[in-house]
Design an enzyme around this catalytic site. Structure first.
Site, PDB file in Angstrom:
ATOM      1  N   ASP A 137       0.834  -1.206   0.000  1.00 20.77           N
ATOM      2  CA  ASP A 137       0.000   0.000   0.000  1.00 20.77           C
ATOM      3  C   ASP A 137       0.867   1.254   0.000  1.00 20.77           C
ATOM      4  O   ASP A 137       1.988   1.245   0.499  1.00 20.77           O
ATOM      5  CB  ASP A 137      -0.915  -0.017   1.238  1.00 20.77           C
ATOM      6  CG  ASP A 137      -2.082   0.955   1.094  1.00 20.77           C
ATOM      7  OD1 ASP A 137      -2.334   1.424  -0.035  1.00 20.77           O
ATOM      8  OD2 ASP A 137      -2.729   1.260   2.107  1.00 20.77           O
TER       9      ASP A 137
HETATM   10  C1  LIG Z   1       4.221  -7.779  -6.325  1.00 22.61           C
HETATM   11  C2  LIG Z   1       4.438  -6.363  -6.154  1.00 22.61           C
HETATM   12  C3  LIG Z   1       5.240  -5.959  -5.025  1.00 22.61           C
HETATM   13  C4  LIG Z   1       3.935  -5.475  -7.007  1.00 22.61           C
HETATM   14  C5  LIG Z   1       3.984  -4.068  -6.769  1.00 22.61           C
HETATM   15  C6  LIG Z   1       3.363  -3.252  -7.771  1.00 22.61           C
HETATM   16  C7  LIG Z   1       1.900  -3.352  -7.827  1.00 22.61           C
HETATM   17  C8  LIG Z   1       1.343  -3.859  -9.085  1.00 22.61           C
HETATM   18  C9  LIG Z   1       1.148  -2.952  -6.823  1.00 22.61           C
HETATM   19  C10 LIG Z   1      -0.309  -2.867  -6.949  1.00 22.61           C
HETATM   20  C11 LIG Z   1      -0.954  -2.919  -5.627  1.00 22.61           C
HETATM   21  C12 LIG Z   1      -1.616  -1.697  -5.237  1.00 22.61           C
HETATM   22  C13 LIG Z   1      -2.894  -1.391  -5.863  1.00 22.61           C
HETATM   23  C14 LIG Z   1      -0.963  -0.986  -4.286  1.00 22.61           C
HETATM   24  C15 LIG Z   1      -1.590  -0.070  -3.410  1.00 22.61           C
HETATM   25  O1  LIG Z   1      -1.103   1.231  -3.507  1.00 22.61           O
HETATM   26  P1  LIG Z   1      -2.236   2.328  -3.695  1.00 22.61           P
HETATM   27  O2  LIG Z   1      -2.472   2.489  -5.148  1.00 22.61           O
HETATM   28  O3  LIG Z   1      -3.454   1.898  -2.924  1.00 22.61           O
HETATM   29  O4  LIG Z   1      -1.566   3.564  -3.086  1.00 22.61           O
HETATM   30  P2  LIG Z   1      -2.268   4.650  -2.161  1.00 22.61           P
HETATM   31  O5  LIG Z   1      -2.645   3.933  -0.895  1.00 22.61           O
HETATM   32  O6  LIG Z   1      -1.180   5.658  -1.958  1.00 22.61           O
HETATM   33  O7  LIG Z   1      -3.454   5.191  -2.929  1.00 22.61           O
END
Ligand SMILES: CC(C)=CCC/C(C)=C/CC/C(C)=C/COP(=O)(O)OP(=O)(O)O
Length: 306
Positions: free
Chosen positions: A90
């Protein structure tokens, strides 16, 4: 010629030739046809850093047997390492926005820290590491971001999956694959089959996953078994129920440590049944900033309570 050059630049000798050619062809085709795609534009800037990191970090992905405790970082004890670390990834978007970038670029930055973390897990002989990559709720994000994320996930399976496989790790995908693109379904089947018999760390990518759906799927399967007379309702117990969950299909233990980055204190529908006894560790760091030292700190906190 161009493919050969890219082979050397991007992958060195890390993966076999056919896969390198496949990856390079994909990159070339993407570069030519998607010049204005934000994913490709951002990848152009970050690919070199990524490939250098990947090569350097993945060189030591095979866990070594019987490492004496004094050689483990941060005073960690081999005997007390968790069997399964589940990571709720996250803070990718906040990380990018903080740097003045478009939020979605943070997902690629998140992908880039995978190898150093997994190298450490492998060294510590951690059996399973799972990542909550894409939840069933994530489809509600803006289309441009979902498309970008899907490309990151494709690279995750195609490129990182190949590197992990060539270093003896097993790679599995957990979630409802029927809603994924044909390319993603094919990539996940390919990497799962190629790496199935590997005995190194088992990496699980949860893609289009929901803990509630996993439980509903189990209920439906058992209801059908009752209807077909295979089982009686009062024979249903925790073991029989758990046999219907992804944890059993893919064959891995429940997480003993769950790590969530970015300061949010919740588990957001990840492995709800399987987390019943897990220790939870929350850190304020955004995922792209979560490095090996942070993982060591989380493991030390885990070991202190063992
Ligand atoms: C296997 C691996 C480590 C992959 C990493 C890259 C990846 C595809 C992550 C997607 C997951 C995700 C939606 C992350 C949350 O950050 P967010 O978008 O919710 O961020 P925010 O909380 O700042 O809005």
């Amino acid at each position: 010629m161009a493919v050969k050059l890219l082979n050397v630049i991007f992958f060195g000798k890390l993966i076999n030739k056919k896969s390198r050619d496949d990856c390079c062809n994909t990159l070339l085709v993407s570069a030519v046809y998607n010049m204005y795609d934000p994913y490709v534009l951002e990848m152009n800037q970050m690919d070199m850093i990524n490939s250098e990191k990947t090569s350097a970090m993945s060189a030591d992905l095979n866990g070594k047997d019987n490492i004496p405790d004094e050689n483990l970082p941060g005073g960690l004890k081999q005997k007390l390492v968790p069997k399964h670390i589940a990571m709720i990834v996250d803070g990718n978007r906040r990380w990018a926005v903080q740097k003045g970038l478009s939020g979605m670029f943070g997902h690629n930055a998140g992908r880039m820290i995978l190898m150093p973390l997994l190298r450490l897990c492998s060294k510590l002989e951690i059996k399973v590491v799972s990542f909550f990559v894409f939840s069933t709720e994530n489809w509600r994000r803006p289309t441009e971001e979902v498309n970008f994320l899907m490309k990151v996930v494709e690279d995750l399976l195609r490129i990182d999956g190949e590197v992990l496989n060539s270093h003896g790790c097993r790679v599995s995908v957990m979630g409802d694959k029927s809603k994924l693109s044909e390319t993603l379904q094919k990539l996940s089947t390919e990497i799962e089959e190629k790496s199935r018999t590997n005995s190194g760390t088992h990496i699980i990518f949860a893609i289009n996953y929901s803990g509630k759906h996993d439980i509903i799927k189990a209920c439906k399967n058992l209801a059908n078994q009752v209807k077909d007379g295979v089982i009686l309702p009062n024979q249903i117990n925790e073991n029989i129920f758990a046999q219907q969950l992804y944890t059993n299909y893919i064959d891995f233990p429940c997480p003993d440590l769950v790590i969530r980055t970015s300061g949010e204190i919740r588990i957001s529908n990840f492995m709800l049944w399987q987390m019943a006894y897990s220790k939870l560790y929350f850190t304020k760091k955004y995922f792209p900033d979560f490095g090996e030292d942070d993982l060591i700190e989380a493991l030390r906190a885990f070991q202190r309570t063992q």
